[in-house]
Design a protein around this motif. Structure first.
Motif, PDB file in Angstrom:
ATOM      1  N   LEU A 147       5.456  -3.951  -6.523  1.00  0.00           N
ATOM      2  CA  LEU A 147       6.939  -3.734  -5.863  1.00  0.00           C
ATOM      3  C   LEU A 147       6.518  -2.753  -4.647  1.00  0.00           C
ATOM      4  O   LEU A 147       7.438  -2.848  -3.741  1.00  0.00           O
ATOM      5  CB  LEU A 147       7.691  -2.933  -7.091  1.00  0.00           C
ATOM      6  N   ARG A 148       5.749  -1.771  -4.565  1.00  0.00           N
ATOM      7  CA  ARG A 148       5.393  -1.151  -3.351  1.00  0.00           C
ATOM      8  C   ARG A 148       4.731  -1.864  -2.406  1.00  0.00           C
ATOM      9  O   ARG A 148       4.674  -1.565  -1.270  1.00  0.00           O
ATOM     10  CB  ARG A 148       4.254   0.045  -4.045  1.00  0.00           C
ATOM     11  N   GLY A 149       4.423  -3.054  -2.660  1.00  0.00           N
ATOM     12  CA  GLY A 149       3.846  -3.752  -1.440  1.00  0.00           C
ATOM     13  C   GLY A 149       2.396  -3.469  -1.054  1.00  0.00           C
ATOM     14  O   GLY A 149       2.108  -3.303   0.210  1.00  0.00           O
ATOM     15  N   GLY A 150       1.731  -2.843  -1.969  1.00  0.00           N
ATOM     16  CA  GLY A 150       0.106  -2.338  -1.596  1.00  0.00           C
ATOM     17  C   GLY A 150       0.296  -1.144  -0.840  1.00  0.00           C
ATOM     18  O   GLY A 150       0.668  -0.048  -1.059  1.00  0.00           O
ATOM     19  N   ASN A 151       0.050  -1.226   0.530  1.00  0.00           N
ATOM     20  CA  ASN A 151       0.405  -0.185   1.474  1.00  0.00           C
ATOM     21  C   ASN A 151       1.653  -0.211   2.426  1.00  0.00           C
ATOM     22  O   ASN A 151       1.859   0.757   3.269  1.00  0.00           O
ATOM     23  CB  ASN A 151      -0.862  -0.018   2.299  1.00  0.00           C
TER      24      ASN A 151
END
Length: 255
Positions: A147-151
């Motif tokens: 959900l954070r999209g990696g970085n």
């Protein structure tokens, strides 16, 4: 039947039951009301997953087949798909995914014997997997990372220098220039961007982009096409580490 490890709260500490034993662990990550679609055909597992995720602060939709998942995706926007890799009708879901405007990330539930196998082609969004029997802490941690999209940020965009990938629209741009990418090129660029400055082997990239490793010069051709689109204007961002693989980032002293 594959069971999840059960968990309960006691004074702010998650007491996790692991096959009959109780161990204390830090409080598990919590959601913020995001909508998740759980596509699992086994009713018991579907109930366990939905209950666990709802208690963790997510809002849940349920589908028991690929066809039903397609219908749910047409009804509303989900931020993450949790899908059993052996879901009946997976083909219908795979065919529908590239046609959707929103490309949410996918968490696949697989057996341990399928750990090194290919991932189903479910569009350009980020993909990860956990093996069964599922563990509460691992599922919640993987959900939070996806959900954070990696970085990236919570807006679904990944950034590096003037390069931006937006998973909400499945589009990429460099500076003011929109990049016309195929799904395979988008997946390749996203994997490189999500692992910026890390050298990725051809085998690892192949499993992410196509679900398996393709021999010959398939990878070289794909990277070459992507480079022509991304690095048309200096400085170059996609590089080859001969004998090892490819990486994305700025070279010191350039740009």
């Amino acid at each position: 039947m594959d069971l999840l490890e059960s968990g309960e709260r006691d004074g702010g500490v998650a007491r996790v039951s692991t096959y009959g034993g109780i161990s204390e662990a830090p409080t598990l990550a919590r959601g913020h009301g995001q909508y998740l679609l759980v596509a699992v055909d086994e009713p018991y597992d579907a109930e366990l997953l939905s209950t666990m995720l709802e208690l963790a602060g997510y809002r849940i939709g349920i589908a028991g087949s690929g066809t039903e998942a397609v219908a749910r995706l047409a009804e509303r926007r989900f931020e993450l798909l949790v899908i059993d890799a052996e879901l009946p009708g997976m083909g219908a879901l795979a065919q529908a995914r590239p046609l959707t405007v929103h490309c949410p990330p996918v968490l696949l539930l697989t057996g341990r014997d399928a750990l090194d196998g290919p991932l189903p082609d479910l569009g350009t969004g980020e993909r990860d997997r956990v093996t069964k029997p599922l563990r509460v802490a691992e599922v919640l941690a993987r959900v939070q990372v996806l959900l954070r999209g990696g970085n990236g940020g919570r807006d679904g965009a990944l950034h590096y220098a003037d390069l931006v990938l937006d998973d909400t629209t499945c589009q990429a741009r460099r500076g003011r220039r929109t990049l016309d990418l195929t799904p395979a090129e988008y997946r390749l660029l996203r994997h490189l961007l999500g692992n910026a400055h890390k050298v990725l082997s051809k085998e690892e990239i192949g499993r992410y982009v196509w679900g398996d490793f393709r021999g010959g010069n398939a990878m070289e051709q794909l990277v070459s096409r992507l480079r022509r689109k991304v690095d048309r204007d200096a400085p170059a961002l996609i590089h080859t580490r001969r004998g090892f693989g490819y990486w994305l980032g700025r070279v010191a002293g350039e740009g």
